[in-house]
Design an enzyme around this catalytic site. Structure first.
Site, PDB file in Angstrom:
ATOM      1  N   THR A  14       0.748  -1.221  -0.048  1.00  9.93           N
ATOM      2  CA  THR A  14       0.013   0.070  -0.027  1.00  9.93           C
ATOM      3  C   THR A  14       0.847   1.016   0.007  1.00  9.93           C
ATOM      4  OG1 THR A  14      -2.054  -1.337   1.047  1.00  9.93           O
ATOM      5  CG2 THR A  14      -1.651   1.175   1.388  1.00  9.93           C
ATOM      6  N   TYR A  28      -8.130   0.951  -3.763  1.00 10.39           N
ATOM      7  CA  TYR A  28      -6.872   1.279  -4.757  1.00 10.39           C
ATOM      8  C   TYR A  28      -6.255   0.072  -4.824  1.00 10.39           C
ATOM      9  CZ  TYR A  28      -4.787   0.026  -0.079  1.00 10.39           C
ATOM     10  OH  TYR A  28      -4.323  -0.698   0.924  1.00 10.39           O
ATOM     11  N   SER A  62       1.430  -7.684  -0.654  1.00  8.75           N
ATOM     12  CA  SER A  62       2.178  -8.706   0.095  1.00  8.75           C
ATOM     13  C   SER A  62       1.356  -9.961   0.392  1.00  8.75           C
ATOM     14  CB  SER A  62       2.885  -7.815   1.054  1.00  8.75           C
ATOM     15  OG  SER A  62       1.654  -7.848   2.185  1.00  8.75           O
ATOM     16  N   THR A  95       1.733  -4.358   4.348  1.00 13.10           N
ATOM     17  CA  THR A  95       1.491  -4.645   5.743  1.00 13.10           C
ATOM     18  C   THR A  95       1.146  -6.157   5.868  1.00 13.10           C
ATOM     19  OG1 THR A  95      -0.720  -3.568   5.736  1.00 13.10           O
ATOM     20  CG2 THR A  95       0.911  -2.204   6.335  1.00 13.10           C
ATOM     21  N   ASP A  96       0.402  -6.486   4.876  1.00 12.61           N
ATOM     22  CA  ASP A  96      -0.553  -8.113   5.074  1.00 12.61           C
ATOM     23  C   ASP A  96       0.361  -9.064   5.632  1.00 12.61           C
ATOM     24  OD1 ASP A  96      -2.915  -6.680   5.179  1.00 12.61           O
ATOM     25  OD2 ASP A  96      -3.155  -7.169   2.940  1.00 12.61           O
ATOM     26  N   LYS A 166       0.276  -7.686  12.635  1.00 14.45           N
ATOM     27  CA  LYS A 166      -0.657  -6.794  12.279  1.00 14.45           C
ATOM     28  C   LYS A 166      -1.802  -7.224  12.837  1.00 14.45           C
ATOM     29  CE  LYS A 166      -2.948  -4.987   8.316  1.00 14.45           C
ATOM     30  NZ  LYS A 166      -3.296  -4.708   6.781  1.00 14.45           N
ATOM     31  N   GLU A 286       1.353 -32.988  30.396  1.00 17.09           N
ATOM     32  CA  GLU A 286       0.733 -33.898  29.410  1.00 17.09           C
ATOM     33  C   GLU A 286       1.032 -33.724  28.005  1.00 17.09           C
ATOM     34  OE1 GLU A 286      -3.734 -33.390  30.138  1.00 17.09           O
ATOM     35  OE2 GLU A 286      -3.261 -33.772  32.531  1.00 17.09           O
TER      36      GLU A 286
HETATM   37  C1  SIN Z   1      -0.204  -5.471   1.159  1.00 15.28           C
HETATM   38  O1  SIN Z   1       0.147  -6.122   1.977  1.00 15.28           O
HETATM   39  O2  SIN Z   1       0.690  -5.298   0.056  1.00 15.28           O
HETATM   40  C2  SIN Z   1      -1.560  -4.412   0.860  1.00 15.28           C
HETATM   41  C3  SIN Z   1      -1.921  -4.021   2.107  1.00 15.28           C
HETATM   42  C4  SIN Z   1      -0.903  -2.957   2.870  1.00 15.28           C
HETATM   43  O3  SIN Z   1       0.214  -2.904   2.595  1.00 15.28           O
HETATM   44  O4  SIN Z   1      -1.801  -2.299   3.571  1.00 15.28           O
END
Ligand code: SIN
Length: 313
Positions: A14, A28, A62, A95-96, A166, A286
């Site tokens: 992103t 987007y 990602s 971020t993913d 995340k 256990e």
């Molecule tokens: C990604 O992970 O490439 C898309 C989402 C993000 O970066 O927040």
């Protein structure tokens, strides 16, 4: 050495996303702008621009992170770490799966320099884009000599690769290090650290293995009404490792045990981790017959896959 280089590697996300409407934070496309474009508008603090070496390693969302991109990233970072001219590395990333890439690099490299992953929750075209400040903070961190290890910086907060997750799909401050707490902050171009920098594991021999197909390691969720059909299907599809995303203190639904037992007896490696995002596993006698991991299930999956990928396997 004030002249040392900072290597900036772009991989998409992103932070490099473009939308048609500046007020739209969800509609987007990620991974559109090159990393060189992301750097263009930044203030040239400490003569950075002259010292940056900028390379586009990938251009993806990602969620679609793949093995060739991880292999390229790991090898490029390893070369930079060995280069006395390089002070630190910045990686722009979605971020993913950022926590997975951070853990993967941490599990293979043992950086004696900063390797900083950064990201954004809003695309570059948003009115209040967060990417530029995150990138500035990442450059600050990568340019600070006493900093070392694989780190994540987002919304002014520095996280370590083992604990970061995340935890929010929308907020700018989308990451948490849970009970372990953050490693520090970047404030007004200065780093404030609260605890030790992560050390990494230096399994550089794995760099040679990264062109081999990754072993099939799947995550099996333990949940209400679980039974063994998923495990049976995974074994039929050639799974070599299973990570159980178990409940609570790594407890597993009764319906999964026969399948896990069969898997283990047939040589499939089984690792049990907890679905809980906070806390730590407490030893339970256990459970002695099984292997447990304190990592989150997605990171335990990487750890097990690397174990199977290793030259010794
Ligand atoms: C990604 O992970 O490439 C898309 C989402 C993000 O970066 O927040």
């Amino acid at each position: 050495m004030a002249d040392r280089k900072i290597l900036v590697l772009g991989s998409g996300g992103t932070i490099a996303g473009v939308g048609a409407d500046a007020s739209d934070h969800t509609g987007y496309t990620a991974g559109q702008l090159g990393v060189a474009q992301l750097l263009e508008g930044l203030p040239d603090r400490l003569d950075w621009q002259r010292r940056l070496v900028v390379e586009q390693v990938a251009q993806l969302d990602s969620k679609d992170m793949d093995a060739p991109t991880w292999a390229r990233l790991a090898r490029r970072v390893a070369t930079a770490l060995a280069d006395p001219q390089v002070q630190g590395v910045v990686i722009t990333h979605g971020t993913d799966t950022l926590e997975e890439t951070a853990y993967f690099l941490h599990a293979v490299l043992a950086p004696s320099k900063p390797v900083v992953l950064t990201c954004a929750m809003r695309p570059a075209t948003a009115l209040g884009a967060d990417g530029p400040q995150n990138l500035m903070d990442a450059l600050t961190l990568a340019d600070t000599p006493q900093v070392r290890g694989v780190l994540v910086v987002c919304a002014g907060t520095i996280h370590g690769p083992v604990d970061v997750q995340k935890v929010h799909p929308y907020r700018l401050d989308a990451f948490s290090s849970g009970d372990a707490g953050v490693i520090g902050y970047v404030e007004e171009g200065r780093v404030r650290s609260l605890r030790a920098w992560p050390a990494g594991q230096a399994r550089l021999q794995l760099l040679e293995q990264l062109d081999r197909p990754w072993p099939r390691v799947a995550i099996v969720m333990s949940h209400a009404l679980a039974d063994g059909w998923v495990i049976q299907a995974l074994l039929e599809q050639g799974a070599r490792g299973l990570v159980v995303a178990a409940t609570g203190n790594a407890t597993v639904h009764l319906g999964l045990w026969p399948g896990l037992q069969r898997a283990q007896e047939s040589g499939v490696k089984v690792l049990i981790a907890s679905r809980c995002p906070l806390g730590q596993l407490l030893a339970n006698p256990e459970q002695a017959a099984w292997r447990y991991s304190a990592l989150s299930p997605v990171k335990a999956r990487i750890a097990l896959a690397l174990e199977l990928l290793g030259p010794e396997s």
